[in-house]
Every structure is written in C-alpha cells, then in structure tokens.
Write a protein that holds these residues in place. Structure first.
Motif, PDB file in Angstrom:
ATOM      1  N   VAL A 248       0.842  -1.203   0.000  1.00  0.00           N
ATOM      2  CA  VAL A 248       0.000   0.000   0.000  1.00  0.00           C
ATOM      3  C   VAL A 248       0.876   1.250   0.000  1.00  0.00           C
ATOM      4  N   TRP A 249       1.951   1.235   0.792  1.00  0.00           N
ATOM      5  CA  TRP A 249       2.882   2.363   0.840  1.00  0.00           C
ATOM      6  C   TRP A 249       3.489   2.592  -0.548  1.00  0.00           C
ATOM      7  N   ASN A 250       3.887   1.532  -1.210  1.00  0.00           N
ATOM      8  CA  ASN A 250       4.498   1.647  -2.526  1.00  0.00           C
ATOM      9  C   ASN A 250       3.506   2.181  -3.555  1.00  0.00           C
ATOM     10  N   THR A 251       2.267   1.775  -3.432  1.00  0.00           N
ATOM     11  CA  THR A 251       1.220   2.277  -4.327  1.00  0.00           C
ATOM     12  C   THR A 251       1.037   3.777  -4.152  1.00  0.00           C
ATOM     13  N   ALA A 252       1.018   4.219  -2.895  1.00  0.00           N
ATOM     14  CA  ALA A 252       0.878   5.649  -2.615  1.00  0.00           C
ATOM     15  C   ALA A 252       2.099   6.420  -3.116  1.00  0.00           C
ATOM     16  N   ALA A 253       3.282   5.820  -2.999  1.00  0.00           N
ATOM     17  CA  ALA A 253       4.510   6.481  -3.455  1.00  0.00           C
ATOM     18  C   ALA A 253       4.462   6.738  -4.956  1.00  0.00           C
ATOM     19  N   PHE A 254       3.874   5.810  -5.709  1.00  0.00           N
ATOM     20  CA  PHE A 254       3.812   5.999  -7.153  1.00  0.00           C
ATOM     21  C   PHE A 254       2.905   7.171  -7.526  1.00  0.00           C
ATOM     22  N   LEU A 255       1.913   7.446  -6.713  1.00  0.00           N
ATOM     23  CA  LEU A 255       1.056   8.615  -6.964  1.00  0.00           C
ATOM     24  C   LEU A 255       1.873   9.901  -6.889  1.00  0.00           C
ATOM     25  N   ILE A 256       2.895   9.907  -6.022  1.00  0.00           N
ATOM     26  CA  ILE A 256       3.789  11.066  -5.933  1.00  0.00           C
ATOM     27  C   ILE A 256       4.593  11.205  -7.222  1.00  0.00           C
ATOM     28  N   VAL A 257       4.980  10.075  -7.818  1.00  0.00           N
ATOM     29  CA  VAL A 257       5.691  10.107  -9.095  1.00  0.00           C
ATOM     30  C   VAL A 257       4.818  10.748 -10.169  1.00  0.00           C
ATOM     31  N   LEU A 258       3.541  10.368 -10.212  1.00  0.00           N
ATOM     32  CA  LEU A 258       2.620  10.940 -11.196  1.00  0.00           C
ATOM     33  C   LEU A 258       2.449  12.434 -10.988  1.00  0.00           C
ATOM     34  N   ILE A 259       2.327  12.842  -9.736  1.00  0.00           N
ATOM     35  CA  ILE A 259       2.214  14.277  -9.424  1.00  0.00           C
ATOM     36  C   ILE A 259       3.470  15.007  -9.878  1.00  0.00           C
ATOM     37  N   ASN A 260       4.622  14.390  -9.617  1.00  0.00           N
ATOM     38  CA  ASN A 260       5.891  15.002 -10.002  1.00  0.00           C
ATOM     39  C   ASN A 260       5.978  15.189 -11.515  1.00  0.00           C
ATOM     40  N   TYR A 261       5.557  14.195 -12.260  1.00  0.00           N
ATOM     41  CA  TYR A 261       5.712  14.272 -13.721  1.00  0.00           C
ATOM     42  C   TYR A 261       4.671  15.187 -14.363  1.00  0.00           C
ATOM     43  N   PHE A 262       3.403  15.014 -13.989  1.00  0.00           N
ATOM     44  CA  PHE A 262       2.342  15.720 -14.697  1.00  0.00           C
ATOM     45  C   PHE A 262       2.003  17.078 -14.086  1.00  0.00           C
ATOM     46  N   LEU A 263       1.865  17.155 -12.772  1.00  0.00           N
ATOM     47  CA  LEU A 263       1.454  18.411 -12.157  1.00  0.00           C
ATOM     48  C   LEU A 263       2.618  19.376 -11.996  1.00  0.00           C
ATOM     49  N   ALA A 264       3.726  18.888 -11.413  1.00  0.00           N
ATOM     50  CA  ALA A 264       4.873  19.775 -11.189  1.00  0.00           C
ATOM     51  C   ALA A 264       5.445  20.286 -12.506  1.00  0.00           C
ATOM     52  N   SER A 265       5.307  19.502 -13.577  1.00  0.00           N
ATOM     53  CA  SER A 265       5.833  19.927 -14.873  1.00  0.00           C
ATOM     54  C   SER A 265       5.098  21.152 -15.411  1.00  0.00           C
ATOM     55  N   THR A 266       3.852  21.367 -14.967  1.00  0.00           N
ATOM     56  CA  THR A 266       3.116  22.552 -15.409  1.00  0.00           C
ATOM     57  C   THR A 266       3.476  23.783 -14.592  1.00  0.00           C
ATOM     58  N   LEU A 267       4.160  23.599 -13.472  1.00  0.00           N
ATOM     59  CA  LEU A 267       4.515  24.710 -12.588  1.00  0.00           C
ATOM     60  C   LEU A 267       5.982  25.096 -12.668  1.00  0.00           C
ATOM     61  N   THR A 268       6.781  24.277 -13.354  1.00  0.00           N
ATOM     62  CA  THR A 268       8.205  24.528 -13.405  1.00  0.00           C
ATOM     63  C   THR A 268       8.528  25.797 -14.183  1.00  0.00           C
ATOM     64  N   GLU A 269       9.647  26.414 -13.847  1.00  0.00           N
ATOM     65  CA  GLU A 269      10.056  27.653 -14.487  1.00  0.00           C
ATOM     66  C   GLU A 269      11.049  27.429 -15.624  1.00  0.00           C
ATOM     67  N   PHE A 270      11.674  26.250 -15.699  1.00  0.00           N
ATOM     68  CA  PHE A 270      12.741  26.098 -16.677  1.00  0.00           C
ATOM     69  C   PHE A 270      12.686  24.803 -17.485  1.00  0.00           C
ATOM     70  N   HIS A 271      11.683  23.932 -17.256  1.00  0.00           N
ATOM     71  CA  HIS A 271      11.640  22.680 -18.004  1.00  0.00           C
ATOM     72  C   HIS A 271      10.889  22.821 -19.336  1.00  0.00           C
ATOM     73  N   PHE A 272      10.413  24.031 -19.654  1.00  0.00           N
ATOM     74  CA  PHE A 272       9.741  24.222 -20.932  1.00  0.00           C
ATOM     75  C   PHE A 272      10.676  24.942 -21.892  1.00  0.00           C
ATOM     76  N   TRP A 273      11.148  24.236 -22.912  1.00  0.00           N
ATOM     77  CA  TRP A 273      12.030  24.856 -23.895  1.00  0.00           C
ATOM     78  C   TRP A 273      11.574  24.594 -25.325  1.00  0.00           C
ATOM     79  N   TYR A 274      10.361  24.082 -25.472  1.00  0.00           N
ATOM     80  CA  TYR A 274       9.853  23.829 -26.819  1.00  0.00           C
ATOM     81  C   TYR A 274       8.932  24.971 -27.234  1.00  0.00           C
TER      82      TYR A 274
END
Length: 275
Positions: A248-274
C-alpha cells in the motif's frame, strides 16, 4: 515525417491487439492468446525503436525534450522492462498490466500538441549532461512504475488468497514473496538512478539555465519522490516492514511520481524549452 506517423499509427494498432490478446488470456487462461499477444508486443517494441531512431535522425538530436517525446520514451521503457522481466521471471500478468498503462500513454500522445524545439534552442540545450539526466530520470520512472504494478498484483493476489479463490489465475499472478521481492528490487534500482539523474540535472541547470533556483516546483517534487521512496526502503530494511502494508505504501509512493511528472511539470520555471 509521414513515414514516422505511419509507424506510430501501426504501433498503436498492434499494441491494441496485443492488449486484447493478454486480456483474453487473463479472463480465460488462454495460452495461445498469450503467445500471440507476446509476439505482437515484440513487434510493437521493434516499431517503437524504429520510430525513435528515425525521429532522432530527422531531428539530429535525441528525441527526449518535448512532452510527446518524453511520454513516448517512457512507453518504450515500459515495454522493454516488461519484456525483459517476463523473460526472466515468467510473470504473464505483469506484461498485461504494464502494457495497458503503456498503451494508454501512447494513445494520449496521439492528441499531444506537436511541439518543436528550435534549432538554436536545441543546440544550446543539448549536452551529454542533459541527455543522461533525462534518460536516467525516465528509467527510474519506469522502474517505479513496474514496482507499483507488482504491488498492485501483490494486493490482488493477497485478496484472492484471503477469499480462498484457488484457480489458475491465482497461480499465474506469482507468489506473494516473489511479487514483494521484485517490487523492492525495482525500488532499490530506481532510487539511486533518480538521485544521480537529479544531481546531473542540477549541475546542468546551474551551467545552462539563467536564474535557476532549487526552489523550482519540479526540483522540489523530484526530491520529494526520492524522500518518499527512501522512506519506503527504510521501512523495509531497518524496520522489517513487509506484506500488504508495504504494498500500500508503494502504491501511494507511485502517486507522488505521477504528481511530479504531470502536475509539477506545469509549474516549473525552466523545463519548458519547446515552442
């Protein structure tokens, strides 16, 4: 580029047929459907590889900078890891569950906007550090994804055993000990890879990005991912935590990975170069 689109469309069709075959096998324990699905998936991997190489030749750079390219590379990693693990451990349903996710990623990519990195920006950004940073990050995401799938399979297996549903599906899911061991092993692999990726990424950003800040949303969320999985490893190694709680802990940890990739990527200041 039209040839590349044809390859991508064909890959999607064969991927769908492979998933259907694995789904039939999942419901009916149909070994013939499983073999056909496996060979279709192998062809999918070949076509994905051809598409990746062709795009790299056309653009003159590793195709990893845009969201479309990143998700495609992620899907390729999932197919690769699932085929390799299934070759060594023969856990049929791992391939099925993993590639349902991989198929969804490639299907979503069909509707992704056609971002393009300018030649000037590409020349300025591409370096060995960036390529290694991005590649290692996606490999770590791939290992965390498969670890998550093993935990889901563990929880499903645990439920079937608790309900005393003895059938062939139960046997083909793999033993609880094997599922837990593989999930743990993938996390052991993923954490140092992601940590090294972040170190290289921070070094690259300090050298190439103006006004880079460690307080960027993407940087912070990436270190949160490492912290969460490090706590997972600590719970397993130091405290001896195991079984359903760890899954269960590992399942919850993967949700953090999804947040990191999809949500945080929309808030980053320097990962958009296209553009």
């Amino acid at each position: 580029m039209q040839n590349a689109n044809w390859i991508y469309d064909t890959t999607i069709i064969l991927y769908a047929l492979s998933i259907i075959g694995y789904f039939i096998d999942f419901l009916q324990n149909n070994r013939k459907a499983n073999r056909i699905a496996f060979w279709l998936l192998s062809i999918v991997w070949v076509l994905q590889s051809v598409f990746f190489v062709q795009r790299m030749v056309e653009m003159g750079r590793p195709p990893i900078l845009t969201p479309f390219e990143g998700l495609f590379f992620y899907a390729w990693i999932l197919v690769t890891l699932s085929l390799v693990l299934n070759w060594f451990f023969r856990i049929d349903f791992l391939v099925f569950f993993t590639n349902v996710l991989g198929f969804l990623i490639m299907s979503i990519n069909l509707f992704a906007p056609g971002e393009r990195v300018s030649d000037e920006m590409s020349t300025r950004l591409i370096s060995e550090l960036l390529v290694i940073h991005v590649t290692m990050a996606f490999i770590s995401y791939g290992t965390f994804t498969l670890s998550f799938i093993f935990s889901i399979m563990y929880l499903l297996q645990h439920r079937l055993l608790k309900q005393k549903k003895w059938n062939k599906r139960l046997q083909r899911l793999g033993s609880l000990s094997t599922l837990e061991r593989l999930s743990y092993g993938l996390n052991i692999t993923g954490v140092p890879i992601l940590l090294l990726s972040l170190i290289l990424g921070v070094i690259w950003a300090f050298l190439k990005v103006q006004d880079f800040s460690l307080l960027d949303a993407k940087v912070i969320s990436s270190f949160v991912v490492i912290a969460v999985y490090s706590i997972f490893l600590y719970q397993k190694v130091a405290r001896g935590l195991q079984g359903k709680t760890l899954a269960v802990w590992n399942t919850a940890a993967f949700l953090i990975v999804l947040i990191n990739y999809f949500l945080a990527s929309t808030l980053t200041e320097f990962h958009f170069w296209y553009q």
